[in-house]
Scaffold this motif. Structure first.
Motif, short mmCIF file in Angstrom:
data_model
loop_
_atom_site.label_atom_id
_atom_site.label_comp_id
_atom_site.label_asym_id
_atom_site.label_seq_id
_atom_site.Cartn_x
_atom_site.Cartn_y
_atom_site.Cartn_z
N LEU A 135 0.67 -1.21 0.10
CA LEU A 135 0.08 -0.05 0.03
C LEU A 135 0.85 1.19 -0.15
CD1 LEU A 135 -2.71 -1.31 2.59
CD2 LEU A 135 -3.01 -1.01 0.04
N GLY A 136 2.23 1.27 0.55
CA GLY A 136 2.86 2.28 0.59
C GLY A 136 3.85 2.37 -0.43
N ALA A 137 3.67 1.42 -1.30
CA ALA A 137 4.76 1.56 -2.54
C ALA A 137 4.41 2.70 -3.60
CB ALA A 137 4.72 0.19 -3.17
N PRO A 138 3.22 3.01 -4.00
CA PRO A 138 3.05 4.09 -4.78
C PRO A 138 3.18 5.32 -4.33
CG PRO A 138 1.06 2.74 -4.54
CD PRO A 138 1.94 2.28 -3.63
N ASP A 143 12.99 1.22 -5.39
CA ASP A 143 13.72 1.02 -6.61
C ASP A 143 13.28 -0.38 -7.34
OD1 ASP A 143 15.04 3.43 -6.13
OD2 ASP A 143 16.72 2.45 -5.15
N ALA A 144 12.78 -1.27 -6.67
CA ALA A 144 12.66 -2.51 -7.02
C ALA A 144 11.19 -2.60 -7.42
CB ALA A 144 12.95 -3.73 -5.96
N TYR A 145 10.03 -1.62 -7.34
CA TYR A 145 8.84 -1.73 -7.78
C TYR A 145 8.60 -1.73 -8.88
CZ TYR A 145 4.10 0.25 -6.86
OH TYR A 145 2.57 0.39 -6.82
N ALA A 146 7.86 -2.71 -9.36
CA ALA A 146 7.37 -3.13 -10.86
C ALA A 146 6.30 -2.13 -10.95
CB ALA A 146 7.25 -4.55 -11.38
N THR A 147 6.48 -0.89 -11.50
CA THR A 147 5.47 0.23 -11.04
C THR A 147 4.54 0.48 -12.31
OG1 THR A 147 4.76 2.32 -10.46
CG2 THR A 147 7.06 2.03 -11.53
N LEU A 148 3.51 1.17 -12.33
CA LEU A 148 2.50 1.31 -13.50
C LEU A 148 2.94 2.99 -13.67
CD1 LEU A 148 -1.09 -0.05 -12.49
CD2 LEU A 148 0.91 -0.98 -14.27
N LEU A 149 3.58 3.46 -12.44
CA LEU A 149 3.77 5.00 -12.47
C LEU A 149 4.96 4.97 -13.76
CD1 LEU A 149 3.66 5.62 -8.94
CD2 LEU A 149 2.05 6.21 -10.45
N PRO A 150 4.96 6.19 -14.29
CA PRO A 150 6.09 6.68 -15.04
C PRO A 150 7.31 6.63 -14.19
CG PRO A 150 4.20 8.12 -15.31
CD PRO A 150 4.02 7.19 -14.09
N PRO A 151 8.65 6.68 -14.81
CA PRO A 151 9.96 6.78 -14.10
C PRO A 151 9.96 8.16 -13.31
CG PRO A 151 10.26 6.37 -16.54
CD PRO A 151 8.73 6.55 -16.24
N LEU A 152 10.47 7.90 -12.26
CA LEU A 152 10.48 9.18 -11.06
C LEU A 152 10.99 10.39 -11.91
CD1 LEU A 152 11.72 7.81 -7.68
CD2 LEU A 152 9.73 8.79 -8.44
N ASP A 153 11.96 10.10 -12.79
CA ASP A 153 12.57 11.51 -13.34
C ASP A 153 11.66 12.02 -14.22
OD1 ASP A 153 12.93 9.69 -15.59
OD2 ASP A 153 14.87 9.62 -15.72
N ALA A 154 10.48 11.48 -14.65
CA ALA A 154 9.46 12.11 -15.55
C ALA A 154 8.41 12.55 -14.71
CB ALA A 154 9.08 10.87 -16.71
N GLY A 172 9.33 4.77 5.26
CA GLY A 172 9.49 4.79 3.70
C GLY A 172 10.71 3.73 3.49
N ARG A 173 11.67 3.76 4.38
CA ARG A 173 12.94 3.08 4.04
C ARG A 173 12.72 1.45 4.36
NH1 ARG A 173 14.97 7.72 6.51
NH2 ARG A 173 15.21 6.60 8.74
N PHE A 174 11.77 1.15 5.10
CA PHE A 174 11.14 -0.01 5.23
C PHE A 174 10.44 -0.63 4.10
CE2 PHE A 174 7.59 -2.78 6.67
CZ PHE A 174 8.23 -4.12 7.32
N VAL A 175 9.42 0.26 3.46
CA VAL A 175 8.86 -0.37 2.21
C VAL A 175 10.10 -0.51 1.40
CG1 VAL A 175 7.77 0.59 0.17
CG2 VAL A 175 7.17 1.16 2.65
N GLN A 176 11.08 0.29 1.02
CA GLN A 176 12.16 0.15 0.11
C GLN A 176 13.03 -1.44 0.21
OE1 GLN A 176 14.23 3.47 -1.96
NE2 GLN A 176 13.57 4.67 -0.34
N ARG A 177 13.10 -1.47 1.79
CA ARG A 177 13.90 -2.61 2.06
C ARG A 177 13.07 -4.04 1.74
NH1 ARG A 177 14.00 -6.17 6.17
NH2 ARG A 177 12.78 -5.14 7.46
N ILE A 178 11.77 -3.87 2.00
CA ILE A 178 10.77 -5.01 1.87
C ILE A 178 10.83 -5.19 0.43
CG2 ILE A 178 8.27 -5.77 1.71
CD1 ILE A 178 10.03 -5.93 4.54
N TYR A 179 10.58 -4.30 -0.55
CA TYR A 179 10.84 -4.72 -1.93
C TYR A 179 12.00 -5.20 -2.37
CZ TYR A 179 6.17 -3.35 -3.56
OH TYR A 179 4.92 -3.33 -3.81
N THR A 180 13.07 -4.81 -1.70
CA THR A 180 14.59 -5.26 -2.11
C THR A 180 14.70 -6.57 -1.87
OG1 THR A 180 15.50 -3.05 -2.43
CG2 THR A 180 17.09 -4.81 -2.01
N GLU A 181 14.40 -6.78 -0.32
CA GLU A 181 14.79 -8.25 0.20
C GLU A 181 13.78 -9.23 -0.01
OE1 GLU A 181 15.93 -7.40 4.13
OE2 GLU A 181 17.47 -5.89 3.54
#
Length: 183
Positions: A135-138, A143-154, A172-181
């Motif tokens: 739920l927090g990923a959007p 970085d490891a999020y296979a997203t429907l969103l455009p790239p961050l730089d866009a 937020g760092r927890f969300v990133q770690r969960i997606y990575t690990e």
């Protein structure tokens, strides 16, 4: 009928560590609270921000479904966004309420993690970890999020600011770690 049912089916049928550990009812309680108290607000906040930038939203909607839906998205864009605004309560007051709720939940999760724990409930990965990360990923766009969103730089500056704000928190760092690990 919903994501909780899917997680419970996995627990009953897959050869994985339980997502709802026996003897740890806290994972089920937190997962339910996140579904109800966080999910709708996270969706309203990110869609509200995306809708404030029609060009970005026009990129998102075609990616969100099947090929035939992508073909329909462009001509139906005004109707689709109007229906989303109405159905999700996306207006200035709704977005403000959702931002406050998202901030509150990120603060609660950050506080929970302040003791150095790696997981929200108990010693292992649980449904609560999965639910908060999903739920927090959007809002964090790991970085490891296979997203429907455009790239961050866009992304428009306002959305980048929102993402950076949530990424900078322990939650937020927890969300990133969960997606990575755990992905």
């Amino acid at each position: 009928s919903d994501s909780t049912d899917i997680l419970r089916w996995i627990d009953d049928n897959a050869e994985v560590e339980p997502l709802f550990p026996i003897g740890a009812p806290e994972a089920a309680i937190l997962e339910d609270q996140l579904d109800r108290r966080f999910g709708p607000h996270a969706r309203r906040l990110i869609y509200g921000e995306l809708m404030a930038h029609a060009g970005t939203m026009r990129q998102v909607l075609p990616r969100a479904g099947a090929a035939w839906q992508a073909r329909v998205a462009a001509p139906a864009f005004p109707l689709m966004t109007a229906l989303m605004r109405r159905g999700m309560g996306i207006d200035a007051a709704g977005i403000a309420r959702s931002r406050a709720r998202v901030d509150e939940v990120f603060a609660e999760i950050s506080s929970r993690l302040a003791d150095g724990r790696r997981h929200l409930c108990g010693e292992g990965f649980s449904a609560a970890d999965l639910t908060f990360a999903a739920l927090g990923a959007p809002l964090v766009v790991p970085d490891a999020y296979a997203t429907l969103l455009p790239p961050l730089d866009a992304m428009p500056e306002a959305i980048l600011d929102l993402v950076e704000r949530y990424r900078a928190t322990p939650a937020g760092r927890f969300v990133q770690r969960i997606y990575t690990e755990e992905r």
